[in-house]
Design an enzyme around this catalytic site. Structure first.
Site, PDB file in Angstrom:
ATOM      1  N   HIS A 100     -57.102 -51.419 121.769  1.00  0.00           N
ATOM      2  CA  HIS A 100     -57.042 -52.134 120.482  1.00  0.00           C
ATOM      3  C   HIS A 100     -55.716 -51.817 119.782  1.00  0.00           C
ATOM      4  O   HIS A 100     -55.240 -50.674 119.821  1.00  0.00           O
ATOM      5  CB  HIS A 100     -58.231 -51.735 119.603  1.00  0.00           C
ATOM      6  N   GLU A 102     -55.000 -51.274 116.829  1.00  0.00           N
ATOM      7  CA  GLU A 102     -55.052 -50.192 115.833  1.00  0.00           C
ATOM      8  C   GLU A 102     -54.878 -48.834 116.511  1.00  0.00           C
ATOM      9  O   GLU A 102     -54.361 -47.900 115.903  1.00  0.00           O
ATOM     10  CB  GLU A 102     -56.381 -50.270 115.059  1.00  0.00           C
ATOM     11  N   GLU A 169     -56.046 -60.727 120.838  1.00  0.00           N
ATOM     12  CA  GLU A 169     -56.071 -60.498 119.395  1.00  0.00           C
ATOM     13  C   GLU A 169     -54.641 -60.419 118.867  1.00  0.00           C
ATOM     14  O   GLU A 169     -54.041 -59.327 118.857  1.00  0.00           O
ATOM     15  CB  GLU A 169     -56.785 -59.179 119.078  1.00  0.00           C
TER      16      GLU A 169
HETATM   17  P1  PGA Z   1     -61.122 -58.807 112.175  1.00  0.00           P
HETATM   18  O1  PGA Z   1     -60.871 -57.712 113.307  1.00  0.00           O
HETATM   19  O2  PGA Z   1     -62.177 -59.748 112.670  1.00  0.00           O
HETATM   20  O3  PGA Z   1     -61.586 -58.018 110.984  1.00  0.00           O
HETATM   21  O4  PGA Z   1     -59.824 -59.499 111.932  1.00  0.00           O
HETATM   22  C1  PGA Z   1     -60.888 -58.045 114.670  1.00  0.00           C
HETATM   23  C2  PGA Z   1     -60.597 -56.838 115.513  1.00  0.00           C
HETATM   24  O5  PGA Z   1     -59.762 -56.020 115.115  1.00  0.00           O
HETATM   25  O6  PGA Z   1     -61.180 -56.669 116.591  1.00  0.00           O
END
Ligand code: PGA
Length: 252
Positions: A100, A102, A169
């Site tokens: 991910h 993040e 994403e």
């Molecule tokens: P979000 O996050 O739907 O809040 O934009 C998606 C994710 O980070 O998987």
């Protein structure tokens, strides 16, 4: 290239406590009562401390519970505060989100992600591998080369592809209320499927999810992209109503 019944996968991120079981329970009840949804494809990825509690508490389980990351080391060892794929599997996790953005931002390297994917596959966890470009990369026209690179550098040819899904994403869409232009998104999802098949010489196209600000409103627009096999849903999955609305509106 298209699968009719879609995945709806929640990513709770750093959210939830024991009382949040009510969210899981409401989603589970809705799924169990509605046959238009494929029960095997509804997953909520929660913080590690909640996995076993939720799995045990769900009586008639119509949804699956997943994790959001793991340590790359497969055996137990001196890694304070860490949890590995085997531990996640043992407490009832069936899926895992890896790579991910993040976590990449926190310093997770492609090599580390590759090891995490490998150890998760060894534990027979289903891997949701996240890829996507930043807004800066998009502006420089780098979207396609970035996602191709991300696919190539973290997935080995020898990996069991049946247990890997790609979640596209775009970083600029996460938590921003923005989604890509629908025609562009169609091209990108197709590109991911075609290049994955070419790189790994697989017989089938991979399953590709879209993630980033998916909500009950924009899901109707996103449903025009047939090639999308499902959605990775962040903040909207923290509410049973919002998550169910996404599913309902998708099939409406
Ligand atoms: P979000 O996050 O739907 O809040 O934009 C998606 C994710 O980070 O998987």
């Amino acid at each position: 290239m298209t699968n009719k019944l879609k995945y709806f996968i929640g990513n709770w991120k750093m959210f939830g406590d024991l009382a949040s079981f009510k969210i899981i329970s409401k989603i589970n009840t809705y799924i169990s009562k509605n046959n238009y949804i494929n029960k095997k494809k509804i997953v909520i990825c929660v913080p590690n401390i909640l996995i076993n509690f939720f799995v045990k508490k769900l009586k008639k389980k119509s949804i699956s519970i997943g994790a959001q990351n793991c340590h790359h080391h497969e055996a137990s060892g001196p890694f304070t505060g860490s949890v590995n794929a085997s531990m996640l599997k043992k407490v009832g996790s069936e899926y895992i989100i890896l790579g991910h953005s993040e976590n990449r931002k926190e310093g997770e390297s492609p090599k580390l992600i590759e090891k995490k994917i490998e150890s998760s596959l060894n534990q027979k966890l289903n891997v949701i591998y996240c890829i996507g470009e930043t807004s800066h990369e998009k502006k420089r026209g780098k979207t396609y080369s970035i996602i191709r690179k991300q696919i190539k550098e973290c997935i080995k040819k020898s990996f069991n592809k049946k247990r890997i899904m790609i979640a596209y994403e775009p970083i600029w869409c996460i938590g921003s209320n923005k989604i890509p232009n629908i025609n562009e998104l169609k091209y990108i999802i197709k590109y991911i499927k075609i290049s994955y098949k070419k790189i790994f010489k697989t017989k089938n196209f991979p399953k590709v999810l879209y993630g980033g600000s998916v909500n009950g409103k924009n899901v109707k627009l996103l449903s025009n992209v047939n090639e999308i096999d499902g959605f990775l849903i962040g903040s909207a999955s923290q509410s049973s109503k919002k998550f169910i609305d996404i599913i309902k509106n998708y099939y409406k």
